[in-house]
Design a protein around this motif. Structure first.
Motif, PDB file in Angstrom:
ATOM      1  N   ALA A  91       0.840  -1.200   0.000  1.00 30.94           N
ATOM      2  CA  ALA A  91       0.000   0.000   0.000  1.00 30.94           C
ATOM      3  C   ALA A  91       0.873   1.248   0.000  1.00 30.94           C
ATOM      4  O   ALA A  91       1.814   1.360   0.785  1.00 30.94           O
ATOM      5  CB  ALA A  91      -0.914   0.007   1.217  1.00 30.94           C
ATOM      6  N   CYS A  92       0.558   2.180  -0.885  1.00 28.50           N
ATOM      7  CA  CYS A  92       1.286   3.452  -0.907  1.00 28.50           C
ATOM      8  C   CYS A  92       0.788   4.399   0.174  1.00 28.50           C
ATOM      9  O   CYS A  92       1.522   5.289   0.604  1.00 28.50           O
ATOM     10  CB  CYS A  92       1.119   4.116  -2.271  1.00 28.50           C
ATOM     11  SG  CYS A  92       1.842   3.223  -3.652  1.00 28.50           S
ATOM     12  N   HIS A  93      -0.451   4.231   0.585  1.00 26.69           N
ATOM     13  CA  HIS A  93      -1.051   5.139   1.561  1.00 26.69           C
ATOM     14  C   HIS A  93      -2.112   4.390   2.361  1.00 26.69           C
ATOM     15  O   HIS A  93      -2.481   3.257   2.019  1.00 26.69           O
ATOM     16  CB  HIS A  93      -1.677   6.347   0.855  1.00 26.69           C
ATOM     17  CG  HIS A  93      -2.547   5.980  -0.305  1.00 26.69           C
ATOM     18  ND1 HIS A  93      -3.749   5.313  -0.173  1.00 26.69           N
ATOM     19  CD2 HIS A  93      -2.378   6.163  -1.644  1.00 26.69           C
ATOM     20  CE1 HIS A  93      -4.285   5.118  -1.360  1.00 26.69           C
ATOM     21  NE2 HIS A  93      -3.473   5.608  -2.278  1.00 26.69           N
ATOM     22  N   VAL A 125      -5.851  -0.763   5.457  1.00 27.18           N
ATOM     23  CA  VAL A 125      -4.405  -0.984   5.361  1.00 27.18           C
ATOM     24  C   VAL A 125      -3.662   0.305   5.674  1.00 27.18           C
ATOM     25  O   VAL A 125      -4.194   1.412   5.530  1.00 27.18           O
ATOM     26  CB  VAL A 125      -4.006  -1.505   3.965  1.00 27.18           C
ATOM     27  CG1 VAL A 125      -4.630  -2.872   3.706  1.00 27.18           C
ATOM     28  CG2 VAL A 125      -4.412  -0.529   2.869  1.00 27.18           C
ATOM     29  N   GLU A 126      -2.420   0.127   6.084  1.00 27.18           N
ATOM     30  CA  GLU A 126      -1.557   1.249   6.411  1.00 27.18           C
ATOM     31  C   GLU A 126      -0.506   1.423   5.326  1.00 27.18           C
ATOM     32  O   GLU A 126      -0.229   0.486   4.571  1.00 27.18           O
ATOM     33  CB  GLU A 126      -0.872   1.002   7.758  1.00 27.18           C
ATOM     34  CG  GLU A 126      -1.818   0.827   8.918  1.00 27.18           C
ATOM     35  CD  GLU A 126      -1.086   0.504  10.211  1.00 27.18           C
ATOM     36  OE1 GLU A 126       0.145   0.288  10.142  1.00 27.18           O
ATOM     37  OE2 GLU A 126      -1.731   0.472  11.264  1.00 27.18           O
ATOM     38  N   VAL A 131      -0.122  -5.938   0.662  1.00 23.35           N
ATOM     39  CA  VAL A 131      -1.537  -6.190   0.402  1.00 23.35           C
ATOM     40  C   VAL A 131      -1.752  -7.388  -0.521  1.00 23.35           C
ATOM     41  O   VAL A 131      -2.863  -7.933  -0.574  1.00 23.35           O
ATOM     42  CB  VAL A 131      -2.213  -4.948  -0.201  1.00 23.35           C
ATOM     43  CG1 VAL A 131      -2.163  -3.789   0.788  1.00 23.35           C
ATOM     44  CG2 VAL A 131      -1.587  -4.557  -1.535  1.00 23.35           C
ATOM     45  N   ALA A 132      -0.701  -7.792  -1.262  1.00 24.87           N
ATOM     46  CA  ALA A 132      -0.857  -8.921  -2.180  1.00 24.87           C
ATOM     47  C   ALA A 132       0.516  -9.436  -2.577  1.00 24.87           C
ATOM     48  O   ALA A 132       1.539  -8.761  -2.380  1.00 24.87           O
ATOM     49  CB  ALA A 132      -1.638  -8.498  -3.421  1.00 24.87           C
ATOM     50  N   PRO A 194      -7.037   5.766  12.520  1.00 22.49           N
ATOM     51  CA  PRO A 194      -6.227   5.267  11.398  1.00 22.49           C
ATOM     52  C   PRO A 194      -6.556   5.918  10.057  1.00 22.49           C
ATOM     53  O   PRO A 194      -5.720   5.970   9.158  1.00 22.49           O
ATOM     54  CB  PRO A 194      -6.538   3.764  11.366  1.00 22.49           C
ATOM     55  CG  PRO A 194      -6.990   3.440  12.753  1.00 22.49           C
ATOM     56  CD  PRO A 194      -7.730   4.658  13.210  1.00 22.49           C
ATOM     57  N   SER A 195      -7.778   6.417   9.921  1.00 19.35           N
ATOM     58  CA  SER A 195      -8.187   7.021   8.652  1.00 19.35           C
ATOM     59  C   SER A 195      -7.874   8.513   8.594  1.00 19.35           C
ATOM     60  O   SER A 195      -8.021   9.136   7.536  1.00 19.35           O
ATOM     61  CB  SER A 195      -9.693   6.827   8.448  1.00 19.35           C
ATOM     62  OG  SER A 195     -10.428   7.635   9.359  1.00 19.35           O
TER      63      SER A 195
END
Length: 536
Positions: A91-93, A125-126, A131-132, A194-195
């Motif tokens: 994840a980039c962000h 996600v952070e 993520v994959a 977190p958001s």
């Protein structure tokens, strides 16, 4: 790809499938065999070696993984350099992972050599979180399969969190303590953190359609991105207070209810551009529930349709809901007056007292532990169970004429939780709840214990009863059978505090108007202040 043992002279260009160790020669698994390796194998007297040999059209594992990862990775995703046949996606962000399930399945069905795994769809996600991953199983993959996989559209992306300004409305009814609302706000702030979202507007109004309609309209006027409503009473129907109030304010109710437990009683609606969530009671707890599943998607700007919600049933059973009034397997259905027992914990070593057993210290000529048992007896409970440990014979002697049942805890030195577990294990199946009493609280009286017993009501979701004085919680605490198993899992020198914190919706508080619920005698100074003395 060809795989298997071949003569050494035919192994050129192959990849060692199993490590070779012989006479000082070491060829690690994955080593590509060149002229030097062939010479070394022959010198070691090895005639054949197990290798993987690419066939015409095959694509090497790293190239195959890199090409596929580049195709399936979408917005908000970065891809690391492929290594040993694996390419990881990150994840980039911060945001929510959006996955094309059908597309992922299609890639995985192209060929045995190709695998593609992701985190669960819509997982929060952070930045920097994996993520994959694309993994090529052998050392190469068929070119046609790689070509087809590489032609796939992006299958995973990270939707960034975009809704930042949140309004919270709490409705109030008699009996809902102000501090429950305060805690709900704290829990919600932690959920939003977190958001990057924050509560920018908050209101508390009566659980009444008129008052709530006005509050919803006022929240919408504050230019917020999301409105959360915590009702003092659960939403039971589309004609209930919260749905009706939203519609009167000019909004729409898009769906009521969800096949996720806990979280059934969730309302999803909209007012202008802002989503509106009518929160289920479990949303007051920090534990994961269906509210989280919808909230995180909305914070990322994703639409949550009726079809999305009704499709959450598979995997939606997160835990048993303690606030349901229906009996569970192994739990007797109460008929008439519930049977409530007292569980008196009297096994400790009195380490803070500096030597003597504090439970045998006297107050007004009576051992402390006897005060606790007398209070239980005077409350007319179904049974009194006393857990002993340290100096058990002396404790029993102090109570020998009171008709109690003793349970010995051989592990008393390991802390309070072991006595709680031993006592709960001795409670019969006919008992609906227990009042857990501490043997060093001599000012707790029978009337107080009776108040706790009278407030217990499984049918109303009141599974835990806690006494309060001056706004502070104290002891003893009454626990319904629903929590026996969870309490028995507590470890160390602690009681049920963590269990209480995790299930606020099941707790009812009783103001007893007496500081006796805070007075325990742990030290010589506390004993002297209470007017007691040590005579043993």
């Amino acid at each position: 790809m060809k795989f298997g043992p071949v003569p050494v002279d035919e192994a050129l260009g192959g990849v060692v499938a199993h490590a070779v160790k012989s006479e000082g020669l070491v060829l690690k698994k994955g080593t590509r065999i060149g002229a030097a390796e062939i010479a070394a194998l022959k010198a070691a007297g090895i005639a054949a070696v197990t290798v993987a040999l690419a066939e015409p059209g095959d694509v090497g594992e790293d190239e195959a993984a890199a090409r596929i990862a580049a195709a399936v990775g979408g917005g908000g995703v970065r891809i690391d350099r492929a290594f040993t046949g694996r390419a990881n996606l990150f994840a980039c962000h911060a945001g929510v992972l959006v996955v094309d399930r059908a597309g992922v399945d299609a890639v995985n069905r192209l060929d045995d050599a190709i695998t593609f795994a992701t985190l669960p769809a819509f997982a929060p996600v952070e930045p920097g979180e994996m993520v994959a991953t694309v993994k090529i199983i052998p050392y190469a993959a068929p070119g046609l399969a790689v070509e087809r996989a590489s032609a796939a559209r992006p299958l995973v992306r990270v939707a960034p969190f975009v809704r930042r300004r949140v309004a919270v409305i709490s409705t109030l009814l008699p009996g809902l303590a102000e501090k429950v609302v305060d805690k709900t706000l704290r829990v919600t702030e932690e959920r939003l953190k977190p958001s990057g979202a924050t509560i920018v507007w908050e209101s508390r109004v009566e659980h009444d359609a008129g008052a709530l309609t006005a509050a919803i309209a006022a929240a919408a006027a504050e230019d917020v991105d999301l409105i959360l409503i915590f009702g003092a009473s659960a939403i039971a129907d589309r004609r209930d207070v919260i749905p009706v109030s939203l519609e009167r304010a000019g909004g729409t109710v898009e769906h009521l209810g969800m096949p996720v437990d806990p979280g059934n009683l969730l309302m999803v609606g909209r007012l202008n551009a802002a989503p509106v969530l009518g929160a289920p009671g479990c949303a007051r707890s920090p534990k994961e529930n269906g509210f989280d599943w919808v909230l995180t998607r909305l914070l990322a700007g994703l639409n949550v349709s009726k079809a999305d919600i009704t499709g959450m049933g598979v995997g939606g059973l997160l835990m048993e809901i303690v606030s349901r009034p229906q009996p569970r397997e192994g739990e007797p259905a109460a008929a008439g007056t519930p049977r409530i027992a007292a569980l008196v914990l009297a096994a400790g070593r009195s380490t803070r007292m500096g030597g003597p057993n504090k439970l045998l210290a006297t107050l007004e000529g009576t051992p402390l532990v006897r005060h606790a048992v007398r209070a239980a007896a005077g409350a007319r409970l179904a049974e009194i169970v006393v857990v002993t440990g340290h100096q058990s014979d002396a404790v029993k002697a102090a109570l020998d004429d009171l008709g109690v049942r003793f349970v010995h805890n051989p592990d008393f030195a390991e802390g309070l939780s072991t006595s709680l577990k031993a006592g709960l294990g001795a409670i019969g199946p006919d008992i609906d709840a227990v009042v857990v009493m501490l043997g060093d609280m001599p000012r707790v009286g029978a009337d107080l214990v009776r108040k706790l017993a009278d407030a217990y009501s499984a049918a109303d979701g009141h599974h835990v009863v806690v006494p309060t004085a001056a706004g502070r919680r104290g002891n003893p605490v009454l626990w319904g059978r629903r929590f026996f198993a969870e309490l028995a899992k507590v470890s160390g020198d602690q009681g049920g505090r963590a269990v209480l914190a995790a299930h606020p919706e099941a707790v009812v508080e009783v103001d007893v108007g007496s500081d006796s619920v805070h007075l325990d005698v742990d030290t010589r100074e506390a004993l002297a202040a209470a007017g007691g003395e040590i005579d043993h």
